[in-house]
Design a protein around this motif. Structure first.
Motif, PDB file in Angstrom:
ATOM      1  N   ARG A  66      46.742 -18.193  12.951  1.00 29.78           N
ATOM      2  CA  ARG A  66      46.434 -19.154  11.889  1.00 29.78           C
ATOM      3  C   ARG A  66      47.171 -18.784  10.613  1.00 29.78           C
ATOM      4  O   ARG A  66      47.738 -17.693  10.490  1.00 29.78           O
ATOM      5  CB  ARG A  66      44.918 -19.264  11.654  1.00 29.78           C
ATOM      6  N   SER A  77      39.255 -15.774  16.372  1.00 27.04           N
ATOM      7  CA  SER A  77      38.063 -16.517  16.779  1.00 27.04           C
ATOM      8  C   SER A  77      38.334 -17.228  18.093  1.00 27.04           C
ATOM      9  O   SER A  77      39.355 -17.902  18.241  1.00 27.04           O
ATOM     10  CB  SER A  77      37.703 -17.561  15.716  1.00 27.04           C
ATOM     11  N   TYR A 123      31.786 -29.618  12.224  1.00 26.94           N
ATOM     12  CA  TYR A 123      32.972 -28.798  11.974  1.00 26.94           C
ATOM     13  C   TYR A 123      33.770 -28.567  13.254  1.00 26.94           C
ATOM     14  O   TYR A 123      34.859 -29.100  13.433  1.00 26.94           O
ATOM     15  CB  TYR A 123      32.541 -27.492  11.297  1.00 26.94           C
ATOM     16  N   SER A 124      33.223 -27.762  14.152  1.00 26.00           N
ATOM     17  CA  SER A 124      33.928 -27.576  15.423  1.00 26.00           C
ATOM     18  C   SER A 124      32.905 -27.178  16.462  1.00 26.00           C
ATOM     19  O   SER A 124      31.812 -26.721  16.132  1.00 26.00           O
ATOM     20  CB  SER A 124      35.001 -26.497  15.295  1.00 26.00           C
ATOM     21  N   GLY A 149      28.607 -20.220  11.216  1.00 21.45           N
ATOM     22  CA  GLY A 149      27.684 -20.545  10.124  1.00 21.45           C
ATOM     23  C   GLY A 149      26.976 -21.861  10.377  1.00 21.45           C
ATOM     24  O   GLY A 149      25.816 -22.040  10.011  1.00 21.45           O
ATOM     25  N   ILE A 150      27.698 -22.796  11.030  1.00 23.35           N
ATOM     26  CA  ILE A 150      27.091 -24.125  11.244  1.00 23.35           C
ATOM     27  C   ILE A 150      27.171 -24.639  12.685  1.00 23.35           C
ATOM     28  O   ILE A 150      26.379 -25.494  13.040  1.00 23.35           O
ATOM     29  CB  ILE A 150      27.732 -25.192  10.317  1.00 23.35           C
ATOM     30  N   SER A 151      28.084 -24.115  13.489  1.00 20.09           N
ATOM     31  CA  SER A 151      28.305 -24.707  14.820  1.00 20.09           C
ATOM     32  C   SER A 151      27.294 -24.242  15.868  1.00 20.09           C
ATOM     33  O   SER A 151      27.681 -23.788  16.944  1.00 20.09           O
ATOM     34  CB  SER A 151      29.710 -24.374  15.311  1.00 20.09           C
ATOM     35  N   ASN A 205      38.598 -20.342   7.159  1.00 22.13           N
ATOM     36  CA  ASN A 205      39.834 -19.597   6.832  1.00 22.13           C
ATOM     37  C   ASN A 205      40.160 -19.648   5.334  1.00 22.13           C
ATOM     38  O   ASN A 205      41.321 -19.698   4.933  1.00 22.13           O
ATOM     39  CB  ASN A 205      41.009 -20.169   7.654  1.00 22.13           C
ATOM     40  N   ILE A 227      32.721  -8.908   5.298  1.00 24.34           N
ATOM     41  CA  ILE A 227      33.640  -8.822   6.453  1.00 24.34           C
ATOM     42  C   ILE A 227      34.977  -8.241   6.005  1.00 24.34           C
ATOM     43  O   ILE A 227      35.533  -7.322   6.612  1.00 24.34           O
ATOM     44  CB  ILE A 227      33.849 -10.242   7.058  1.00 24.34           C
ATOM     45  N   ASP A 276      31.758 -13.570   3.857  1.00 28.47           N
ATOM     46  CA  ASP A 276      33.183 -13.233   4.002  1.00 28.47           C
ATOM     47  C   ASP A 276      33.521 -11.909   3.321  1.00 28.47           C
ATOM     48  O   ASP A 276      34.290 -11.106   3.849  1.00 28.47           O
ATOM     49  CB  ASP A 276      34.070 -14.300   3.341  1.00 28.47           C
ATOM     50  N   ARG A 315      36.688 -19.950  20.784  1.00 28.86           N
ATOM     51  CA  ARG A 315      35.655 -21.005  20.809  1.00 28.86           C
ATOM     52  C   ARG A 315      35.387 -21.561  22.190  1.00 28.86           C
ATOM     53  O   ARG A 315      34.515 -22.398  22.353  1.00 28.86           O
ATOM     54  CB  ARG A 315      36.050 -22.121  19.838  1.00 28.86           C
ATOM     55  N   ARG A 351      42.114  -9.360  17.225  1.00 27.93           N
ATOM     56  CA  ARG A 351      40.978 -10.276  17.146  1.00 27.93           C
ATOM     57  C   ARG A 351      41.355 -11.645  16.596  1.00 27.93           C
ATOM     58  O   ARG A 351      42.098 -11.764  15.642  1.00 27.93           O
ATOM     59  CB  ARG A 351      39.880  -9.680  16.258  1.00 27.93           C
ATOM     60  N   TRP A 386      32.346 -16.061  14.655  1.00 27.94           N
ATOM     61  CA  TRP A 386      31.252 -16.198  13.696  1.00 27.94           C
ATOM     62  C   TRP A 386      30.879 -17.681  13.640  1.00 27.94           C
ATOM     63  O   TRP A 386      31.764 -18.546  13.711  1.00 27.94           O
ATOM     64  CB  TRP A 386      31.701 -15.784  12.301  1.00 27.94           C
ATOM     65  N   PRO A 414      38.290 -12.517   9.678  1.00 27.07           N
ATOM     66  CA  PRO A 414      37.832 -13.908   9.746  1.00 27.07           C
ATOM     67  C   PRO A 414      37.115 -14.284   8.452  1.00 27.07           C
ATOM     68  O   PRO A 414      36.376 -13.462   7.900  1.00 27.07           O
ATOM     69  CB  PRO A 414      36.839 -13.886  10.921  1.00 27.07           C
ATOM     70  N   THR A 415      37.363 -15.474   7.969  1.00 31.46           N
ATOM     71  CA  THR A 415      36.605 -15.983   6.814  1.00 31.46           C
ATOM     72  C   THR A 415      36.235 -17.431   7.127  1.00 31.46           C
ATOM     73  O   THR A 415      36.953 -18.104   7.876  1.00 31.46           O
ATOM     74  CB  THR A 415      37.427 -15.944   5.504  1.00 31.46           C
ATOM     75  N   ALA A 416      35.142 -17.893   6.559  1.00 34.00           N
ATOM     76  CA  ALA A 416      34.679 -19.256   6.842  1.00 34.00           C
ATOM     77  C   ALA A 416      35.781 -20.246   6.470  1.00 34.00           C
ATOM     78  O   ALA A 416      36.412 -20.109   5.411  1.00 34.00           O
ATOM     79  CB  ALA A 416      33.411 -19.544   6.051  1.00 34.00           C
TER      80      ALA A 416
END
Ligand code: FMN
Length: 227
Positions: free
Chosen positions: A140, A12, A60-61, A106-108, A178, A208, A205, A14, A10, A104, A174-176
Motif C-alpha cells: 500500500r 492486513s 468500509y470493507s 475497528g468497524i468491520s 492507512n 501500534i 494507531d 482480509r 506483515r 485489525w 498498520p494504521t486505520a
C-alpha cells in the motif's frame, strides 16, 4: 521468522483459508495473551473457531472467512487506547512470526456476535482477525520519512541509523484507513516525542506505531513520549 522479518512481511489480510490454527500455536498465543494482560492490565480475549463475528454487511470493507479473533477489551479512560494498540500490535507481530495473518478491525465486525466478557470499568475497543490468509495482503501507499518526522531540535546533526530504522518500521505499521497520522520529533535531551494527529482510531494507531518504532530502533532504547 524473527520479529524484524515479521514487521517487514506483515500486511492486513482480509480473506482467510479454512485451515485451523494448530493446538501448539493456540497454546503459544494463549500464553502470550495471558502474559500481556498481566503486564498491561488489559483484558484481551482469544476466540477460535467462532465464525459469526465477521459476518454481515459493512460500510468500509468486509473480512471473509474469519474464524479466529482477538478481542481488544481494555480499561476505560485516558491513554488506554494507546496501551491497547501497543500490546495488540505485539500480538500481531508475534502471530506473524508463526506465519499467522491478521487484520485489525475497528468497524468491520458485528459487535453483537462477539463472544467477549466485558467487566465493569472495561470497554471493547477493537478486534484483531487472525488465521491463515488466502493471500498475503497488498502493498500500500506510505508517507515518507520527511512527512512523519520533525528534526528541528537536532539542527544539522547527522540522523543516526537507529532513528532511520525506527521510522522505517513505524511506516510499516498498520494504521486505520492507512492514515499514518503521527510525527516523531527527537528532542535535544535524547527523548523522542511522538505526536498523534486527529483521526479515526488515531490513538490506537499511535500505540501500534510506537511498538514498531521501538523494534526498528533496537538496540537503542529511546524514551518515547506520546503527546
Ligand atoms: C486501529 C485500526 C483499525 C482498523 N480497522 C479496520 C477495519 O475496520 N476494517 C478493515 O478492513 N481494516 C481495518 N484496519 C486495517 C487498515 O486498513 C490497514 O492497516 C491499513 O490500510 C494499512 O495496510 P496494512 O495493514 O496492509 O499495512 C484497521 C487498522 C487499524 C490500525
Amino acid at each position: 521468522m524473527d520479529i524484524f522479518e515479521a514487521i517487514e512481511k506483515r500486511r492486513s489480510v482480509r480473506v482467510y483459508r479454512d485451515t485451523p490454527i494448530e493446538e501448539e500455536n493456540k497454546k503459544l498465543i494463549n500464553d502470550l495473551v495471558a502474559n500481556l494482560n498481566e503486564e498491561s492490565g488489559q483484558h484481551f480475549q482469544v476466540f477460535y473457531d467462532e465464525p459469526t463475528a465477521f459476518t454481515g454487511v459493512f460500510a468500509y470493507s468486509k473480512l471473509i472467512n474469519v474464524k479466529n479473533y482477538i478481542v481488544i477489551v481494555g480499561k476505560k479512560g485516558k491513554g488506554q487506547e494507546e496501551i491497547c494498540g501497543y500490546y495488540g500490535e505485539k500480538l500481531v507481530i508475534f502471530l506473524q512470526t508463526l506465519g499467522i495473518n491478521t487484520c485489525w478491525a475497528g468497524i468491520s465486525y458485528k459487535k453483537r456476535n462477539v463472544k467477549a466478557v466485558i467487566e465493569k470499568g472495561e470497554k471493547l475497543y477493537l478486534l484483531i482477525a487472525m488465521g491463515y490468509g488466502k493471500h498475503l495482503g497488498h502493498k500500500r501507499k506510505s508517507k515518507t520519512f520527511e512527512e512523519v518526522t520533525d528534526l528541528s531540535a537536532w539542527g544539522e546533526k547527522e540522523i543516526p541509523d537507529w532513528f532511520k530504522k525506527g521510522i522505517e518500521y513505524a511506516l510499516l505499521a498498520p494504521t486505520a484507513i492507512n492514515q499514518q497520522k503521527f510525527c516523531f520529533k527527537p528532542l535535544a535531551n535524547g527523548e523522542v516525542e511522538l505526536k498523534k494527529g486527529v483521526g479515526f482510531y488515531s490513538k490506537t494507531d499511535i500505540g501500534i506505531v510506537k511498538y514498531h518504532f521501538e523494534i526498528g530502533a533496537l538496540p537503542k532504547k529511546a524514551t518515547i513520549i506520546i503527546r
